[in-house]
Every structure is written in C-alpha cells, then in structure tokens.
Scaffold this active site. Structure first.
Site, PDB file in Angstrom:
ATOM      1  N   LYS A 159     -16.379  -7.749 -52.687  1.00  7.87           N
ATOM      2  CA  LYS A 159     -15.691  -6.674 -53.408  1.00  7.87           C
ATOM      3  C   LYS A 159     -15.400  -5.466 -52.525  1.00  7.87           C
ATOM      4  CE  LYS A 159     -17.274  -7.678 -58.122  1.00  7.87           C
ATOM      5  NZ  LYS A 159     -17.867  -8.977 -57.878  1.00  7.87           N
ATOM      6  N   GLU A 180     -19.589   2.455 -57.695  1.00  9.58           N
ATOM      7  CA  GLU A 180     -18.309   2.955 -58.178  1.00  9.58           C
ATOM      8  C   GLU A 180     -18.519   3.981 -59.288  1.00  9.58           C
ATOM      9  OE1 GLU A 180     -15.447  -0.941 -57.566  1.00  9.58           O
ATOM     10  OE2 GLU A 180     -16.240  -0.504 -59.564  1.00  9.58           O
ATOM     11  N   HIS A 230     -21.034  -7.596 -69.916  1.00  6.78           N
ATOM     12  CA  HIS A 230     -20.025  -7.913 -68.894  1.00  6.78           C
ATOM     13  C   HIS A 230     -19.503  -9.343 -69.000  1.00  6.78           C
ATOM     14  CE1 HIS A 230     -21.165  -4.095 -67.147  1.00  6.78           C
ATOM     15  NE2 HIS A 230     -22.416  -4.505 -67.031  1.00  6.78           N
ATOM     16  N   ARG A 238      -8.630 -18.035 -58.447  1.00  9.71           N
ATOM     17  CA  ARG A 238      -8.702 -19.320 -59.155  1.00  9.71           C
ATOM     18  C   ARG A 238      -8.026 -19.159 -60.501  1.00  9.71           C
ATOM     19  NH1 ARG A 238     -12.300 -17.636 -62.880  1.00  9.71           N
ATOM     20  NH2 ARG A 238     -14.029 -16.322 -62.233  1.00  9.71           N
TER      21      ARG A 238
END
Length: 644
Positions: A116, A200, A234, A296
């Site tokens: 990431k 973040e 999540h 994907r």
C-alpha cells in the site's frame, strides 16, 4: 480464444468462471482439496485434479502443483479467481515460465500495487489523489507515533501488505496508539508474514466507493463505480452500483483518476481502484482519495455486470487470449441499479462467528441472480470462507432494486446452518440505507437494532410445530390414529408445545402461553383465520418455516444426553478452528477480560478471553491443535478448588 483453461480456485468464483466458459465453448479444469472432493465446482468442470489436504497451504496455495495440473491436462491458461494465488506475482512468473497464460495482470503490475505504501507513492506521481498519511520505511514505534501526531487524530493504522480488514486499527487518541500499533503489527505478521504498517488520516464520515477498471496493457476503461460502504469490521456486506448521490462531475473525476492509475502500471485485465470518500457534505470531485488497487476480479463484480451488460469474465478471457479491449469508454453506459448481498454461514447474535454445518435444505428465488458454490446436502467447511451465496438483484431504479433484494432474501431458504440472512433483511429495511444515506459506520452505529434476536413470529412457530408433528405433507389430514393421539406434546431442542388435532386439516397449537388455530388444505395454511404465505419444509435437520423470519425446530433426540453447561470457569471453542496461540499456563492468575488464546477459523482470528477472575487449573489445548466447536480449551479453578 482459449480451448481449455484451468481455474485455480474453488467455491462460487470457480463456478462463476465455468458458467462463462461454457457459454464461450471453453473447456475447464477444476482443482480441489480433500475437503472439496464432492464440491459443486468439481462437478461442473469438464475435468478435475486433486491437489492435497484441506488446508489452503496443502492445496489451493500449491502453485507448482496447480501449474503441473494445467500442463498435464492440456490447459492453455490459468484463471486465478480471487483470493489464494490471484495476487501473487511469483505465481504469475511461474505460470508464464511454464509456457501458460495467466488470466490477469502482469507480475510487474501486481508488484506495483502489492504494498500500500509504494502504491500510494506511485499514484501520487500519476496525479491520483491520496489520503494524507505516512507511508515510509521507518517502522520504529516512536517514529510512527510522532507521524500520527503530525497527521492528527483520529488515524488509521493499516498493514502495508494487508487486505480484508486484517492488520487495521482505528486510533482516536495518542494514548491508545502504542497498543493499537502492537495489535495491528501482530495480526499483519500472522496474516501476511509482514508486520510493516502505514498510517493515514481517518475520514470521520467515510464512504467506500470503488471504480471497476479494465485494461489491455496499454489503455484502460472504467465501468463506473460501486458503493461498498455497508461494511462490518472492514468486511463488505452489501454492495451496490451506481453509488447513491453520485454526480456526473464526480463520476468523471473518479473515472479519469482510476484509468490514469491503471494505465500508469500498464494494467491488463479486470481490476478495481478503491477510493475513500468524504461523505460529510455530499459527494464532491475534490473529496475522494486513493486507498488501494485490487489487481484481480472482485467478489462484488456482478453488480457492475448488471448495470453495464458486460460479462467481465468473458472480457478477461478475450483480452488474455490476445484480443484488444472489447469496448471504448464512450461505448459504456449505466442502466438501472443493482445490489449484491453476501449470504454467510455465521452466528450473528454470537458476534458474527463463522458457522459450519450440512445444508439440509437450500433453495433460492428465481427472481435473483445467485452466485453460489454449494448445493443442498453440501457441508460448510471450517477450512474456507463460509460464504453460501451472493444474492444479486437489478431494477430500473434504486428503490425497485432494493425492494427486489429484500424480497429475494425473504424467499431464500437455508436450513442446517445458522446464517446472516435476517441481518441482511434488516439492512434492506433500514431507513437510512433505503434513503441512500450510507457510510462505513452505519452498521456499527445501529448494530444492536440490526442484530436484535427478535422472538420468532408466534404464528410461524405454530406452523413449525405442525410440521414437526408430521402433519404438513400434502394429503395428511391429521386425526386420531393408534400411533398419533388426538392431544400430545411436541418437543424440540429448546422448547415444547401442546398439539390438539381437531379434525381433518385442523389443529390447535399451544406454545409459549399462546394458543393458535391452524388449518390447512394441501400447501395452503391459515393461522388464526389469516392465510399465510409461509412454506413448511421438513428436512434432515428438522422442520423449518420460511417466508419471513425463518423458524427452524430440531427434533429432541431422547438418546442424546447434553453435557453440563460450561460455567464461567470453562473456555470453549466457539467454532471449529486452529489454535494459533495460548497465552496462559496452569497455576497462572488471570482477570476477567485477559487474553487466554487465539483461535483462527475461516481466515479470521478470534481472541478468547477470561469470563471472570481466577486461576488457570488446566490448559487443554496447545498452539497448532485443530479443535471442534464446543471443545474445552482452558479451565479455571472453582473457588473451593483454589482455596484448597
């Protein structure tokens, strides 16, 4: 076009790929583990090759065995589905080195988006907006804490190699950062073998909106957005397309950003650019930021197919076989609205714990698109994700599509395992969701109301009693017989009722202090004078009443002696799983809430804690043990035992 491909996956995605291959005249090779010998995808494929044991590392993660199976069967290409090896660049390299085609992006593209922090840096260079945060290599705890202070709380700690919510923690204040960091790094190390994290800024009213992209290695198009904001821990629960409240200006900005992202890495095949969106003041072209790219096909791809008329698996096969992109951006348009709900075998009141069981009865409505990898009689295995099906509906408007989803879920019939279907139905009836007021915190805010274990409909329960008594089959009228008295007790696990047969097709049921008059003719049922739309089904696991909130009764086995109830001193395994860690030993004092062990089941880790203060008397399981649901793991001393 390929003549034969191997599908390196299982379950509903393997079946989904086979469906398209059949339509295109492409032969398919399935692979399977010991646990999947009789699975639906194995039965559907033209050929099937055994890989090994039930654990993914012994079967679906054995890249060399999968490549050998493709070569031995004459397959020209490998479709990875999603999960397992689908985003493993080393596997892609090995596939191509063997002279086969990988139906997906290049290893270079996967590596570019695999971490990431590196992906965010790459996106910044490509002009794609990213969330403010720290993506550096310095993983010292003090340095990370200082970076969090610079960003400003609340912050989100995320595993750089993460996915599916693993290795992710939200931190609201500096005092909680150290513990959250340790927890996130530990989970990341277990799940991905890489403890590194990034930090973040946490968006206070976030929405999760993603863009479906498709490239041919040179240019890319987008197939519009999906809103995946309805999440729990999540994990996506219900997805829809297009996103509620989306404006043409924001859709254009997000679409252009997504295609820039795909073209920046020379992307080929189906992919998804995930954005975090600030939903506090409507959707704005300057209020979205890149989160990650999934290199994907996505689980939720059917909603995009429903609104565009595109078969994304067909596109994958065509582009991988050397064809150019099947459409230009101007050829693509949105038609109507679509929803997808993920139906899982899980115990919602117990905290959404994964469940297992044999599907004694399974029937889906005709009006929905159903993506499933199981059939009636199949067993939900503890080795894999407990998804039963994806229920997909379409309508010319959002309101119509949502009503269709509600109706489809109400008409979905599952028995033999607990499921989340009532939770999904409750979501479709949620006022805010109906109004399109969605964000990632919706389920968490209203969780208690959404999972309330409401008492079963008393009238449906009365029908279930009649079914359990054997009176629900067409042609059975009831009445006095030598083996069925006019008045008798009907018992099941957890309850009993008094049944009085009043004549042909009529009975009086007294249950939970209430009496109900039940009448029937064939498959038509009346309770207390009202015609019911319920359906009574007798199956191997007992009797179920469907058509509304389902009621299932399991017959009482007179030979089954239930064990003593586990008190606060005995910690039981809540599900079948693998004991990953044990934190205590005999003689150790513990306090209520202390960690005792970690259990891994169906790709998730579950921490087991002490129910009360006490002293550990016995540790009955070790790390590495595979245990069944209900197995005793740790016993605390009783008060008199501790005093002795």
């Amino acid at each position: 076009m390929f003549q034969k491909i191997l599908i390196a996956n299982r379950g509903e995605i393997a079946c989904r790929v086979i469906d398209t291959c059949r339509r295109l005249g492409v032969a398919t090779v399935a692979v399977y583990s010991d646990a999947d010998r009789a699975a639906r995808h194995v039965a559907m494929a033209d050929e099937a090759v055994h890989l090994g044991g039930p654990a993914p590392k012994d079967s679906y993660l054995r890249g060399e065995a999968i490549i050998r199976a493709a070569l031995d069967t004459g397959a020209q290409a490998i479709h990875p589905g999603y999960g397992f090896l689908s985003e493993n660049p080393d596997f892609v390299d090995a596939v191509e080195a063997a002279g086969l085609v990988f139906i997906g992006p290049s290893a270079r593209a996967i590596r570019a988006m695999g971490l990431k922090d590196a992906a965010k840096a790459l996106m910044e260079k490509a002009g794609v907006p990213v969330v403010p945060g720290y993506h550096g290599e310095n993983q010292d705890a003090a340095h990370l804490a200082a970076e969090a202070e610079k960003i400003g709380y609340p912050v989100l700690i995320k595993a750089v190699a993460g996915g599916g919510g693993k290795g992710m923690r939200m931190v609201e204040r500096a005092g909680d950062f150290a513990d959250a960091l340790d927890s996130a790094q530990g989970e990341a190390r277990t799940a991905f073998g890489n403890p590194d994290v990034l930090i973040e800024k946490y968006i206070l009213q976030p929405r999760h909106i993603e863009m479906q992209v498709f490239g041919d290695g040179v240019r890319a198009v987008h197939l519009f957005e999906r809103d995946c904001s309805l999440q729990r821990r999540h994990q996506k629960v219900i997805e829809e397309a297009p996103a509620p409240g989306m404006t043409p200006e924001m859709r254009q900005a997000m679409g252009e950003a997504a295609t820039r992202a795909a073209e920046a890495i020379g992307y080929a095949g189906a992919g998804t650019i995930e954005f975090i969106v600030d939903g506090a003041d409507g959707l704005r072209p300057d209020g979205f930021w890149f989160m990650e790219m999934n290199t994907r096909l996505q689980v939720e791809h059917p909603v995009t197919e429903a609104i565009t008329g595109v078969d994304l698996v067909e596109w994958q096969l065509r582009v991988a076989s050397g064809e150019p992109l099947p459409a230009r951006q101007e050829d693509l348009a949105i038609r109507g609205h679509a929803f997808e709900a993920r139906l899982y075998a899980e115990d919602v009141p117990a905290g959404f714990l994964p469940a297992t069981g044999r599907l004694a009865h399974l029937e889906f409505p005709d009006q929905a698109r159903i993506e499933t990898g199981v059939r009636p009689g199949d067993t939900i295995s503890p080795w894999y994700d407990p998804m039963i099906a994806k229920v997909v509906t379409w309508g010319p408007t959002r309101a119509i599509a949502l009503r269709a989803l509600e109706a489809a879920l109400v008409d979905t019939e599952v028995a033999g395992s607990v499921t989340n279907v009532d939770f999904l139905i409750a979501l479709t009836r949620h006022d805010g969701f109906r109004a399109g007021e969605v964000d990632t915190g919706l389920i968490g805010r209203d969780l208690d109301a959404l999972i309330a274990a409401a008492e079963p409909d008393p009238r449906a329960l009365a029908l279930a009693v009649v079914g359990l008594a054997g009176l629900s089959d067409p042609g059975v009228t009831g009445g006095m017989t030598l083996w069925q008295p006019l008045r008798r007790t009907v018992a099941w696990e957890g309850g009993e009722a008094m049944l009085e047969v009043e004549g042909p097709g009529a009975a009086r049921v007294s249950v939970n202090g209430q009496a109900h008059e039940v009448r029937w003719q064939g498959n038509r049922w009346w309770v207390d004078g009202d015609l019911r739309r319920n359906r009574i089904v007798n199956h191997a696991a007992g009797t179920s009443v469907f058509g509304g909130r389902a009621v299932s009764l399991k017959p009482l086995d007179p030979l089954d002696r239930a064990g003593e109830e586990a008190g606060g001193g005995l910690t039981l395994s809540p599900m079948p799983g693998l004991v990953k860690a044990v934190f205590v030993q005999a003689g150790q004092a513990v306090a209520a809430g202390d960690r005792l062990a970690v259990l891994e089941a169906m790709k998730m880790e579950h921490t087991l804690t002490a129910a009360r203060d006490g002293v550990v008397a016995e540790v009955l399981a070790r790390a590495g043990d595979q245990v069944e649901a209900g197995a005793a793991l740790i016993r605390l001393e009783e008060d008199e035992e501790a005093a002795a």
